[in-house]
Design a protein around this motif. Structure first.
Motif, PDB file in Angstrom:
ATOM      1  N   ILE A  99     -56.136 -58.392 -16.656  1.00 28.06           N
ATOM      2  CA  ILE A  99     -56.243 -57.444 -17.806  1.00 28.06           C
ATOM      3  C   ILE A  99     -57.308 -56.472 -18.094  1.00 28.06           C
ATOM      4  N   GLY A 100     -58.163 -56.553 -16.900  1.00 26.03           N
ATOM      5  CA  GLY A 100     -59.343 -55.572 -17.123  1.00 26.03           C
ATOM      6  C   GLY A 100     -60.680 -55.854 -17.186  1.00 26.03           C
ATOM      7  N   ALA A 101     -61.612 -55.312 -16.232  1.00 31.56           N
ATOM      8  CA  ALA A 101     -62.798 -55.510 -16.458  1.00 31.56           C
ATOM      9  C   ALA A 101     -63.830 -55.099 -17.649  1.00 31.56           C
ATOM     10  N   ASP A 102     -63.088 -54.507 -18.437  1.00 31.80           N
ATOM     11  CA  ASP A 102     -63.741 -54.064 -19.868  1.00 31.80           C
ATOM     12  C   ASP A 102     -63.162 -55.260 -20.940  1.00 31.80           C
ATOM     13  N   THR A 103     -62.678 -56.077 -20.455  1.00 31.53           N
ATOM     14  CA  THR A 103     -62.222 -57.056 -21.468  1.00 31.53           C
ATOM     15  C   THR A 103     -63.266 -58.142 -21.599  1.00 31.53           C
ATOM     16  N   LYS A 104     -63.373 -58.518 -23.078  1.00 35.04           N
ATOM     17  CA  LYS A 104     -64.369 -59.541 -23.507  1.00 35.04           C
ATOM     18  C   LYS A 104     -63.798 -60.961 -23.015  1.00 35.04           C
ATOM     19  N   ALA A 147     -69.994 -60.222 -19.256  1.00 29.67           N
ATOM     20  CA  ALA A 147     -71.255 -59.112 -19.794  1.00 29.67           C
ATOM     21  C   ALA A 147     -70.616 -58.317 -21.016  1.00 29.67           C
ATOM     22  N   ASN A 148     -69.255 -58.361 -21.237  1.00 29.02           N
ATOM     23  CA  ASN A 148     -68.638 -57.549 -22.345  1.00 29.02           C
ATOM     24  C   ASN A 148     -68.786 -58.317 -23.744  1.00 29.02           C
TER      25      ASN A 148
END
Length: 269
Positions: free
Chosen positions: A109-114, A137-138
């Motif tokens: 679902i993407g590395a920028d997801t919390k 880290a998000n």
């Protein structure tokens, strides 16, 4: 909390969490949505808790601010792929599965997801669960604390590093099985001594419950509490010596290790 909380999956753990959140009044009924492919479970959840339900996880993903994946590890990838295009950077995805790392989820679902990874156990069903929590880290400290409050609504929770999550499986998530075996064995001993099975289970289970509360509430070392029961030359020290002779503690330590190792193996696949 002002979030919309979504549960994908409404099995035992999902319902335990749902019940805990509502009992603690963290959210009201209108702030929770549950999805499941099992219509009977959805009907039960709706009738019992009066919350919105759907058989489409995409409907839930479009509405919820926090999404708890209370599903079997084997269908994680399928569910994540089905909702990934609906997930935004403001939502928090909470996973509950051995062998599914945060990196595994990010890869879909993407590395920028919390992402928060949680490892609860079945005593959550009676509001005595124990959960290990970690996040990527998000997720901010405040957001992680909000998730921790959710899990504390049906027991206790500790924030740990993901490097310890497999140990949490060994000592927390799987350990109720060891305790149930111990209670059963204690009861067998009582039955051997002439006690009825039901009475023996009650004595054994209450002894475990009371002993656990003494550890948590007194803050004393378990060894010190053991020593309080062991009178010189008495009955208890005789049974403790027997347990030591049969490798009781080493067997438990080994059980935790093999469980942890198995969890690590699942994580590496």
């Amino acid at each position: 909390m002002n979030h919309i909380l979504g549960f994908i999956g409404s099995g035992n753990i999902g319902q335990a969490m749902l019940g805990g959140v509502l009992k603690a009044k963290l959210l009201d009924n209108s702030q929770i949505i549950v999805s499941d492919v099992d219509q009977q479970k959805l009907e039960f959840v709706h009738n019992t808790y009066g919350i919105k339900t759907t058989d489409d996880s995409r409907v839930l993903a479009a509405e919820a601010d926090v999404i708890i994946l209370a599903i079997k590890p084997g269908i994680y990838d399928v569910v994540l792929h089905s909702i990934k295009d609906l997930i935004n950077k403001h939502q928090i995805i909470v996973t509950i599965a051995a062998g599914k790392s945060m990196a595994d989820v990010e890869s879909i679902i993407g590395a920028d997801t919390k992402i928060v990874r949680a490892m609860p156990n079945t005593p959550a069903l009676v509001n005595e669960g124990m959960t290990g929590l970690c996040c990527n880290a998000n997720v901010s400290a405040a957001e992680l604390q909000e998730i921790k409050v959710i899990f504390e609504s049906f027991g206790q929770a500790e924030i740990i590093s993901e490097a310890l999550i497999d140990t949490v499986v060994g000592i927390g998530s799987s350990s109720p099985a060891y305790v149930f075996m111990f209670i059963e064995a204690l009861a067998d001993g009582g039955v051997r001594g002439g006690m009825s099975r039901n009475t023996a289970y009650k004595f054994a289970a209450q002894a475990v419950l009371g002993s656990a509360k003494m550890v948590l509430e007194t803050g004393l070392h378990p060894g010190a509490l053991k020593d309080m029961v062991c009178s010189p030359g008495g009955t208890t020290i005789e049974s403790v010596a027997s347990l030591e002779n049969d490798g009781f503690r080493s067997a438990v330590i080994k059980a935790v290790k093999v469980c942890t190792d198995k969890s690590k193996l699942l994580s590496s696949k």
